[in-house]
Scaffold this motif. Structure first.
Motif, PDB file in Angstrom:
ATOM      1  N   ALA A  38       0.831  -1.201   0.000  1.00 42.26           N
ATOM      2  CA  ALA A  38       0.000   0.000   0.000  1.00 42.26           C
ATOM      3  C   ALA A  38       0.869   1.257   0.000  1.00 42.26           C
ATOM      4  CB  ALA A  38      -0.934   0.004   1.214  1.00 42.26           C
ATOM      5  N   HIS A  39       1.979   1.185   0.717  1.00 41.90           N
ATOM      6  CA  HIS A  39       2.909   2.322   0.753  1.00 41.90           C
ATOM      7  C   HIS A  39       3.468   2.596  -0.640  1.00 41.90           C
ATOM      8  CE1 HIS A  39       6.104   4.927   2.459  1.00 41.90           C
ATOM      9  NE2 HIS A  39       6.824   4.447   1.465  1.00 41.90           N
ATOM     10  N   GLY A  40       3.836   1.519  -1.327  1.00 41.83           N
ATOM     11  CA  GLY A  40       4.370   1.684  -2.679  1.00 41.83           C
ATOM     12  C   GLY A  40       3.341   2.282  -3.611  1.00 41.83           C
ATOM     13  N   GLU A  41       2.116   1.772  -3.537  1.00 39.65           N
ATOM     14  CA  GLU A  41       1.047   2.300  -4.391  1.00 39.65           C
ATOM     15  C   GLU A  41       0.813   3.781  -4.093  1.00 39.65           C
ATOM     16  OE1 GLU A  41      -2.762   0.606  -3.631  1.00 39.65           O
ATOM     17  OE2 GLU A  41      -3.709   1.544  -5.358  1.00 39.65           O
ATOM     18  N   VAL A  86      -2.541   3.320 -13.404  1.00 43.06           N
ATOM     19  CA  VAL A  86      -1.458   2.626 -12.696  1.00 43.06           C
ATOM     20  C   VAL A  86      -1.833   1.170 -12.436  1.00 43.06           C
ATOM     21  CG1 VAL A  86      -0.246   2.503 -10.466  1.00 43.06           C
ATOM     22  CG2 VAL A  86      -0.468   4.697 -11.655  1.00 43.06           C
ATOM     23  N   ASP A  87      -3.092   0.938 -12.062  1.00 48.82           N
ATOM     24  CA  ASP A  87      -3.544  -0.420 -11.759  1.00 48.82           C
ATOM     25  C   ASP A  87      -3.521  -1.316 -12.986  1.00 48.82           C
ATOM     26  OD1 ASP A  87      -6.070   0.309  -9.194  1.00 48.82           O
ATOM     27  OD2 ASP A  87      -3.886   0.085  -9.086  1.00 48.82           O
ATOM     28  N   ASN A  88      -3.552  -0.710 -14.171  1.00 51.36           N
ATOM     29  CA  ASN A  88      -3.578  -1.502 -15.399  1.00 51.36           C
ATOM     30  C   ASN A  88      -2.229  -1.588 -16.102  1.00 51.36           C
ATOM     31  OD1 ASN A  88      -6.449  -2.539 -16.189  1.00 51.36           O
ATOM     32  ND2 ASN A  88      -6.759  -0.541 -15.231  1.00 51.36           N
ATOM     33  N   LEU A  89      -1.178  -1.151 -15.433  1.00 55.12           N
ATOM     34  CA  LEU A  89       0.173  -1.376 -15.937  1.00 55.12           C
ATOM     35  C   LEU A  89       0.523  -2.850 -15.800  1.00 55.12           C
ATOM     36  CD1 LEU A  89       2.000   1.588 -14.179  1.00 55.12           C
ATOM     37  CD2 LEU A  89       1.874   1.276 -16.653  1.00 55.12           C
ATOM     38  N   GLU A  90       1.423  -3.311 -16.646  1.00 50.94           N
ATOM     39  CA  GLU A  90       1.964  -4.644 -16.417  1.00 50.94           C
ATOM     40  C   GLU A  90       2.776  -4.579 -15.110  1.00 50.94           C
ATOM     41  OE1 GLU A  90       4.120  -6.166 -19.723  1.00 50.94           O
ATOM     42  OE2 GLU A  90       2.303  -6.456 -20.928  1.00 50.94           O
ATOM     43  N   GLU A 150       5.674  -5.611 -14.170  1.00 49.43           N
ATOM     44  CA  GLU A 150       7.078  -5.210 -14.279  1.00 49.43           C
ATOM     45  C   GLU A 150       7.194  -3.702 -14.509  1.00 49.43           C
ATOM     46  OE1 GLU A 150       6.448  -9.377 -15.289  1.00 49.43           O
ATOM     47  OE2 GLU A 150       5.645  -7.549 -16.203  1.00 49.43           O
ATOM     48  N   SER A 151       6.257  -3.157 -15.260  1.00 46.51           N
ATOM     49  CA  SER A 151       6.270  -1.718 -15.531  1.00 46.51           C
ATOM     50  C   SER A 151       5.961  -0.938 -14.261  1.00 46.51           C
ATOM     51  CB  SER A 151       5.258  -1.363 -16.620  1.00 46.51           C
ATOM     52  OG  SER A 151       5.618  -1.967 -17.848  1.00 46.51           O
ATOM     53  N   TYR A 152       5.001  -1.416 -13.491  1.00 49.05           N
ATOM     54  CA  TYR A 152       4.682  -0.766 -12.220  1.00 49.05           C
ATOM     55  C   TYR A 152       5.907  -0.756 -11.309  1.00 49.05           C
ATOM     56  CZ  TYR A 152       2.899  -0.114  -7.518  1.00 49.05           C
ATOM     57  OH  TYR A 152       2.715   0.341  -6.235  1.00 49.05           O
ATOM     58  N   THR A 153       6.568  -1.894 -11.218  1.00 47.08           N
ATOM     59  CA  THR A 153       7.755  -1.999 -10.364  1.00 47.08           C
ATOM     60  C   THR A 153       8.846  -1.052 -10.841  1.00 47.08           C
ATOM     61  OG1 THR A 153       7.259  -4.303  -9.854  1.00 47.08           O
ATOM     62  CG2 THR A 153       9.519  -3.563  -9.465  1.00 47.08           C
ATOM     63  N   ALA A 213      11.955   3.732  -9.766  1.00 47.22           N
ATOM     64  CA  ALA A 213      12.479   5.012 -10.265  1.00 47.22           C
ATOM     65  C   ALA A 213      12.100   6.143  -9.316  1.00 47.22           C
ATOM     66  CB  ALA A 213      11.938   5.285 -11.670  1.00 47.22           C
ATOM     67  N   ILE A 214      10.881   6.116  -8.804  1.00 49.16           N
ATOM     68  CA  ILE A 214      10.442   7.156  -7.875  1.00 49.16           C
ATOM     69  C   ILE A 214      11.197   7.044  -6.553  1.00 49.16           C
ATOM     70  CG2 ILE A 214       8.488   8.012  -6.524  1.00 49.16           C
ATOM     71  CD1 ILE A 214       6.689   7.153  -8.888  1.00 49.16           C
TER      72      ILE A 214
END
Lengths: 134, 85
Positions: free
Chosen positions: A49-52, A86-90, A92-95, A100-101
């Motif tokens: 949840a923190h990451g999201e 964001v929820d619909n990213l693959e 690996e892309s989300y990670t 990066a952030i």
């Protein structure tokens, strides 16, 4: 030095020509909201949840396109639009975005640390001791 | 020229400084004038400069720089610059 936050942005370049536009720094309110997002009812802390919350708090724009090559527009859109995107990213892309952030946040923290080291006229509190004399 | 809309925002950079209800932009002698009802605002952000009036749409946002701003009894009036591209 006490200071108010400013709405500054930073561009993060990613591999393959991709990029993110993020907030340079979060406000104290945004940071507290991000922390609260991870607090669990059992007293534990939810890192997922923190990451999201981190991604949603920081991202302002990006180069992401859908399968047809159409840009996925998030700039100046409601938070719900950003979350849906964001929820619909693959995964690996989300990670990749989250990492990066996190790296950006670390770089900003280091920048602040360096600024403090270079600040002159820093006020230092002198310890006081009760007199040892009888 | 008159442009109207049901809702908009006052922005400070990327921050929302205020939310407005029905708004109207008129052009008179080349001057763009905004009239709107201010629904809510962030007291700190709306005191900052520069501000912009923004109207979200599906592909982004129309933005006009706010050159002068007055708020009184929930009524917001502002002189706007040309729409940003």
């Amino acid at each position: 030095m006490l200071r108010m936050s400013r709405p500054e942005t930073a561009k993060i370049d990613l591999p393959d020509g991709e990029w993110l536009l993020v907030k340079r720094r979060l406000t104290s309110g945004e940071s507290r909201a991000r922390t609260r997002a991870g607090v669990r009812s059992d007293g534990g802390y939810d890192l997922v949840a923190h990451g999201e919350a981190t991604v949603l708090a920081y991202v302002l724009d990006w180069s992401v396109t859908d399968v047809s090559g159409t840009p996925v527009v998030i700039r100046d859109q409601p938070q719900s639009v950003l979350k849906a995107a964001v929820d619909n990213l693959e995964p690996e892309s989300y990670t990749q975005i989250l990492r990066a952030i996190e790296a950006h946040e670390e770089a900003m923290a280091k920048e602040r640390t360096e600024e403090k080291k270079q600040t002159t006229g820093e006020t230092r509190l002198k310890p006081s001791f009760a007199s040892a004399a009888p | 020229m008159v442009i109207r809309g049901p809702a908009g925002e006052v922005r400070w950079g990327y921050h929302t400084a205020g939310a407005v209800g029905p708004w109207m932009i008129t052009r008179d002698a080349g001057v763009l004038q905004l009239s709107a009802s201010l629904i809510e605002s962030n007291a700190y952000r709306i005191s900052q400069r520069p501000l912009a009036f923004a109207v979200p749409h599906s592909q982004g946002m129309w933005r006009w720089p706010i050159l002068e701003l007055q708020i009184q009894d929930g009524a917001l009036t502002a002189r706007l610059g040309p729409m940003e591209k």
